[in-house]
Write an enzyme that holds these catalytic residues in place. Structure first.
Site, PDB file in Angstrom:
ATOM      1  CD  GLU A  58      -2.707   1.127   2.575  1.00 44.07           C
ATOM      2  OE1 GLU A  58      -3.589   1.992   2.651  1.00 44.07           O
ATOM      3  OE2 GLU A  58      -2.530   0.260   3.435  1.00 44.07           O
ATOM      4  CE  LYS A  95      -6.067  -1.031   2.446  1.00 41.15           C
ATOM      5  NZ  LYS A  95      -5.834  -1.062   3.885  1.00 41.15           N
TER       6      LYS A  95
END
Length: 91
Positions: free
Chosen positions: A22, A64
């Site tokens: 992420e 993500k």
């Protein structure tokens, strides 16, 4: 740091885990939605390059992504549709 995320992904895979990476882009500031799109594309590109350079098996990872949005102090207002389009474009 993209190099750190790449190393994290490689370590996860070496232990039989699927890494979820992420990259984080701050929503603070006065940047426009268009600027947010540009920077997020650059960040994701750098992340993918770092992961490939480290030998990460890309199909075995999950990205993500953060939401693409103008800075909190941006003087321009954007519709939900414009924000959604920007997010789909970056993906």
């Amino acid at each position: 740091n993209m190099q750190d995320l790449a190393r994290y992904a490689l370590i996860c895979q070496s232990e039989g885990l699927m890494p979820i990476v992420e990259p984080d882009v701050s929503l603070s500031g006065t940047h426009t939605l268009e600027q947010a799109v540009d920077i997020n594309i650059k960040v994701q590109s750098e992340l993918f390059k770092a992961m490939i350079d480290h030998g990460v098996y890309m199909p075995g990872t999950t990205l993500k992504p953060n939401i693409i949005n103008a800075g909190k102090d941006c003087p321009v207002g954007y519709s939900v549709e414009e924000i959604a389009e920007a997010n789909i474009y970056v993906l």
